[in-house]
Design a protein around this motif. Structure first.
Motif, PDB file in Angstrom:
ATOM      1  N   ARG A  96      19.220  20.340   0.185  1.00  0.00           N
ATOM      2  CA  ARG A  96      18.736  21.616  -0.352  1.00  0.00           C
ATOM      3  C   ARG A  96      17.873  21.373  -1.592  1.00  0.00           C
ATOM      4  NH1 ARG A  96      22.266  26.874  -2.231  1.00  0.00           N
ATOM      5  NH2 ARG A  96      20.471  28.224  -2.412  1.00  0.00           N
ATOM      6  N   GLU A 151      25.897  16.130   0.912  1.00  0.00           N
ATOM      7  CA  GLU A 151      24.641  15.879   1.631  1.00  0.00           C
ATOM      8  C   GLU A 151      23.816  17.155   1.740  1.00  0.00           C
ATOM      9  OE1 GLU A 151      21.779  13.578   3.403  1.00  0.00           O
ATOM     10  OE2 GLU A 151      23.617  12.901   2.445  1.00  0.00           O
ATOM     11  N   THR A 152      24.472  18.281   1.993  1.00  0.00           N
ATOM     12  CA  THR A 152      23.772  19.567   2.082  1.00  0.00           C
ATOM     13  C   THR A 152      23.123  19.917   0.749  1.00  0.00           C
ATOM     14  OG1 THR A 152      25.304  20.341   3.772  1.00  0.00           O
ATOM     15  CG2 THR A 152      24.070  22.016   2.592  1.00  0.00           C
ATOM     16  N   LYS A 170      29.136  18.581   2.249  1.00  0.00           N
ATOM     17  CA  LYS A 170      28.680  19.487   1.191  1.00  0.00           C
ATOM     18  C   LYS A 170      27.735  18.767   0.232  1.00  0.00           C
ATOM     19  CE  LYS A 170      32.530  22.758   0.941  1.00  0.00           C
ATOM     20  NZ  LYS A 170      33.655  23.245   0.116  1.00  0.00           N
TER      21      LYS A 170
END
Length: 128
Positions: free
Chosen positions: A88, A83-84, A81
């Motif tokens: 993003r 890293e996402t 999460k």
């Protein structure tokens, strides 16, 4: 707590129960029943309870293992999460930069077109 030792029936009268002692040839007397049928029922009950206990212990071990796996997966999920979110944010930054670049290029192109139109009008005016 129930007795976790293996039991056996005596061979002479089949009314005595003995518990086997791990790591020894000794056996401990556990019970004496009124008749062989009762002794066999006591043995069956004990073996059933022992099997249920062993199954419960095996399930408890599986649960511990599953909990460890669950904790590890939660840690990996939180890392994914994070890293996402980082990717993003970087993607939004790139999109913003691209939009700004597009706006600057659009403004420059419109200015260039205005100059061309103005110079074309000047050329027409000069020709008349």
């Amino acid at each position: 707590m129930s007795d976790t030792r293996d039991w056996r029936l005596g061979t002479t009268y089949s009314i005595h129960g003995y518990a086997r002692v791990h790591g020894s040839f000794d056996e401990v007397p556990i019970f004496t029943a009124m008749n062989p049928a009762i002794a066999e029922q006591i043995m069956e009950d004990h073996q059933g309870a022992l099997a249920a206990r062993r199954e419960a212990e095996a399930l408890a071990e599986k649960l511990k293992s599953a909990n460890k796996d669950n904790v590890a997966l939660r840690v990996r999920l939180e890392a994914a999460k994070a890293e996402t979110a980082k990717v993003r944010a970087e993607a939004l930054n790139v999109v913003g930069t691209a939009r700004r670049a597009h706006a600057v290029l659009d403004d420059q192109m419109r200015g260039h077109l205005r100059k061309l139109v103005d110079s074309a009008a000047d050329i027409e005016a000069a020709c008349e």
